[in-house]
Scaffold this motif. Structure first.
Motif, mmCIF file in Angstrom:
data_model
loop_
_atom_site.group_PDB
_atom_site.id
_atom_site.type_symbol
_atom_site.label_atom_id
_atom_site.label_comp_id
_atom_site.label_asym_id
_atom_site.label_seq_id
_atom_site.Cartn_x
_atom_site.Cartn_y
_atom_site.Cartn_z
ATOM 1 N N UNK A 278 5.070 11.237 -4.784
ATOM 2 C CA UNK A 278 3.674 11.449 -5.147
ATOM 3 C C UNK A 278 2.837 10.174 -5.129
ATOM 4 N N UNK A 279 3.376 9.062 -5.615
ATOM 5 C CA UNK A 279 2.528 7.864 -5.658
ATOM 6 C C UNK A 279 2.170 7.374 -4.262
ATOM 7 N N UNK A 280 3.055 7.602 -3.284
ATOM 8 C CA UNK A 280 2.752 7.233 -1.904
ATOM 9 C C UNK A 280 1.839 8.267 -1.254
ATOM 10 N N UNK A 281 2.119 9.536 -1.507
ATOM 11 C CA UNK A 281 1.302 10.614 -0.947
ATOM 12 C C UNK A 281 -0.147 10.486 -1.385
ATOM 13 N N UNK A 282 -0.359 10.237 -2.671
ATOM 14 C CA UNK A 282 -1.721 10.167 -3.201
ATOM 15 C C UNK A 282 -2.499 8.996 -2.598
ATOM 16 N N UNK A 283 -1.853 7.830 -2.478
ATOM 17 C CA UNK A 283 -2.536 6.668 -1.900
ATOM 18 C C UNK A 283 -2.823 6.911 -0.426
ATOM 19 N N UNK A 284 -1.851 7.486 0.290
ATOM 20 C CA UNK A 284 -2.043 7.794 1.706
ATOM 21 C C UNK A 284 -3.252 8.710 1.891
ATOM 22 N N UNK A 285 -3.290 9.798 1.143
ATOM 23 C CA UNK A 285 -4.378 10.764 1.272
ATOM 24 C C UNK A 285 -5.727 10.119 0.944
ATOM 25 N N UNK A 286 -5.762 9.324 -0.109
ATOM 26 C CA UNK A 286 -7.006 8.678 -0.512
ATOM 27 C C UNK A 286 -7.458 7.642 0.514
ATOM 28 N N UNK A 287 -6.511 6.897 1.090
ATOM 29 C CA UNK A 287 -6.855 5.906 2.115
ATOM 30 C C UNK A 287 -7.466 6.571 3.341
#
Length: 684
Positions: A278-287
């Motif tokens: 989740x912490x990688x998914x959320x940053x990826x999506x936001x970027x």
């Protein structure tokens, strides 16, 4: 060994240009008469003194004729600081483009490109100078729930729906960075009527040469980030991977900056058949939203990989992915693909399906260097074939082989084996794309696992590692042509498919049925079968006629326009029992080839040819090859191949090839076919 490429060094002075972002908008869709551009970048002052200069912008056509645009803006950059520059059409009239030449994906129009050049200058001194190619276009996506409860995703370019046909791209075994090879492969894709290349999440995001070629050839790109359910915990493995999350995020951000200006980039995907933790998914999506924000994001390349509760979905619609992997990955009868498409479940958007794809004999000795039959195995196999993917598993090469012998009989030689496998390839790929095509307006697309070969292989490819297409390449090319005539296996109807955004004009459809001895047993002709818009129209019913046939029959289809020009040509070999062994005893046909036109170009030479069946026998599976010094020239770009001709029928096709591959030798055409004697045609 790859082609040597020069390395260009970029020199800069006190102030440098960084991270340019060019956004093209079509604010009045569906009207495309006006485009608005916006340009964001940073200017960095690398010195201890303030610099006052001007930013000079030029925009000019790259691959068409037109009027360039030039303007400048004064910009002061304080000592040691970065300054954000925001230029848009509301402030600068030159960024309003009237009657723009749009970038369209392959099959929908031309891939028109512009070049922007950015310079920062103080007086006569240019401190920095950078340039890139872009296209004026706008992309979007919409997800909708079907009657069967599946979410189906559709994509739009310039306000028009585009039906995705293509497949997965995997990195070369040697991570080949040859720009010429990227150009050849993207050209092969365009020639096959592919419009979408998917960068698979288990691979790498390809270098600039790949993207430049995709832009040039009108290939939309679906870009998975580097997550795959095979290893990141969705199906097996551990969600702890990748371990160095900070490195992963830096790579995500760097990649967005690097490729966001390419018109070919259609969609960002969170990964292949899975999700990052989740912490990688959320940053990826936001970027993706903050650093790009001009194209959609979907969580995964497969709707079968369920997004955990509470996680945000696709952007901007918050819906599920609406695309589905899962195969089938083995050879199937075309009737099976029609059933999948008719059931309207995961085939509402199928982004992974494929079949074993034995290369022709042309390249087989290169792929399997040890072509000595192990008599403990089916002819002509030995254990070294396994290293090149002739194995059971998802591809089920063993079942593919067994089905070939059941349908066409045991191979009599290694060339005969290769030819019979091409029949399997042709029928398999034709089934995939025509089954999808007959539901054109009800599906978002169909994509192969996979298009290219990572290494010399005998499965999952439309062209092999040596750039040799197999017969399935050409049945895909035929099935995905802009206007197409086909036989529907689910109800024995003949249908006309219009994939374009334009009316077809008046068309006439002809369906002829021949028996194994080339006797005409049924002929039907229907006029005025054109379509006013994208869609499908059933025009002839052959169920009763085919019910009365015995053994193998050939269905020859032709679609002609108001002037009598052939728009689409298609041939099927059918048997109620799937016994095609009588093909082995077909009488010989006589085909004559003549050159209609020869063209020499800067990068490619091209020949247009007419092939005529002068006999009373159907000429089956005719294969012309462009030859040089006894070997086929690869790549060669044929507009049609492995075609069949009814008695006295003609077809016109062209072939082009890179000058770099032709050299100074005058090539010839080697003409082969299932029931033809080999002949060589001299080229001017």
């Amino acid at each position: 060994m790859g082609i040597w490429q020069p390395v260009f060094l970029r020199t800069s002075g006190a102030v440098t240009i960084g991270r340019p972002k060019l956004v093209t908008d079509l604010p009045s869709l569906p009207d495309t008469g006006t485009a608005k551009l916006s340009l964001n970048l940073t200017l960095t002052n690398n010195t201890t003194a303030t610099h006052g200069g001007k930013l000079i912008i030029s925009i000019k056509p790259e691959n068409f004729a037109g009027t360039p645009v030039l303007f400048s803006q004064p910009v002061v950059v304080p000592a040691g600081e970065e300054k954000a520059v925001d230029l848009n059409a509301d402030k600068i009239s030159q960024l309003i483009i009237h009657q723009p030449k749009l970038w369209w994906p392959n099959g929908y129009g031309k891939a028109n490109l512009y070049r922007i050049r950015m310079q920062y200058a103080e007086g006569n001194t240019v401190s920095d100078d950078t340039t890139f190619v872009f296209g004026i276009r706008k992309v979007a996506s919409k997800a909708e729930t079907t009657a069967n409860g599946f979410v189906r995703r559709k994509f739009y370019v310039n306000g028009k729906e585009v039906h995705l046909v293509g497949g997965a791209w995997v990195p070369d075994m040697m991570v080949n960075r040859d720009s010429a090879r990227y150009d050849y492969e993207m050209h092969l894709c365009r020639n096959a009527n592919v419009n979408l290349v998917r960068i698979w999440g288990g691979g790498v995001t390809e270098p600039d040469a790949f993207w430049n070629a995709a832009d040039k050839y009108g290939q939309m790109v679906w870009s998975d980030f580097w997550i795959t359910g095979d290893t990141q915990g969705e199906f097996k493995g551990s969600p702890d991977w990748p371990l160095a999350g900070n490195v992963f995020i830096k790579n995500v951000e760097s990649t967005i900056y690097r490729i966001r200006n390419h018109p070919s980039l259609l969609v960002w995907t969170g990964g292949n058949e899975g999700h990052a933790r989740k912490e990688l998914y959320d940053v990826m999506r936001n970027d993706i939203i903050t650093l790009d924000g001009t194209r959609p994001f979907i969580p995964s390349s497969s709707g079968f990989a369920k997004l955990p509760a509470g996680w945000k979905g696709s952007w901007p619609d918050e819906m599920p992915s609406g695309v589905y992997s899962g195969g089938p990955y083995e050879w199937k009868d075309p009737k099976d693909y029609y059933k999948l498409a008719d059931d309207a479940k995961d085939w509402v958007f199928k982004d992974e399906t494929g079949l074993p794809s034995q290369p022709p004999y042309t390249t087989l000795p290169k792929i399997i260097p040890n072509l000595v039959w192990d008599t403990n195995l089916p002819f002509p196999l030995n254990n070294s074939w396994g290293y090149h993917d002739a194995a059971t598993g998802a591809g089920k090469y063993d079942k593919y082989y067994e089905e070939m012998t059941k349908r066409y009989g045991k191979p009599s030689s290694i060339v005969n084996f290769s030819d019979k496998m091409q029949l399997m390839n042709a029928v398999g790929y034709q089934g995939i794309f025509e089954a999808d095509g007959h539901k054109l307006n009800e599906t978002g697309g169909v994509m192969l696992w996979k298009l290219n070969a990572a290494l010399p292989s005998v499965i999952w490819q439309i062209y092999d590692w040596y750039l040799e297409p197999n017969a399935g390449y050409y049945t895909m090319q035929n099935a995905c042509e802009p206007v197409h005539i086909q036989y529907n296996y689910d109800n024995s109807s003949i249908a006309v498919i219009n994939r374009t955004h334009h009316a077809t004009g008046s068309l006439t459809a002809t369906a002829d049925i021949y028996d194994i001895n080339s006797k005409l047993i049924k002929s039907e002709k229907v006029g005025n079968v054109g379509l006013a818009q994208t869609g499908v129209k059933e025009v002839i019913q052959l169920k009763d006629a085919l019910a009365n046939t015995k053994g193998v029959s050939f269905v020859v289809l032709n679609l002609t326009n108001a002037t009598g020009k052939n728009v689409s040509h298609n041939v099927y070999w059918l048997s109620a029992t799937d016994d095609f062994t009588s093909l082995n005893d077909m009488k010989h046909a006589q085909v004559q080839g003549k050159v209609i036109k020869a063209e020499k170009g800067v990068s490619e030479n091209k020949w247009t040819m007419q092939f005529t069946n002068n006999s009373n026998q159907l000429a089956f599976f005719v294969r012309p090859q462009l030859m040089k010094n006894g070997e086929e020239v690869m790549p060669s770009y044929w507009t049609g191949n492995y075609f069949s001709l009814a008695p006295r029928e003609s077809i016109t096709v062209s072939v082009s090839a890179p000058v770099a591959k032709l050299g100074m030798v005058k090539p010839t055409i080697l003409l082969e076919g299932w029931n033809l004697d080999k002949q060589v045609i001299t080229l001017p």
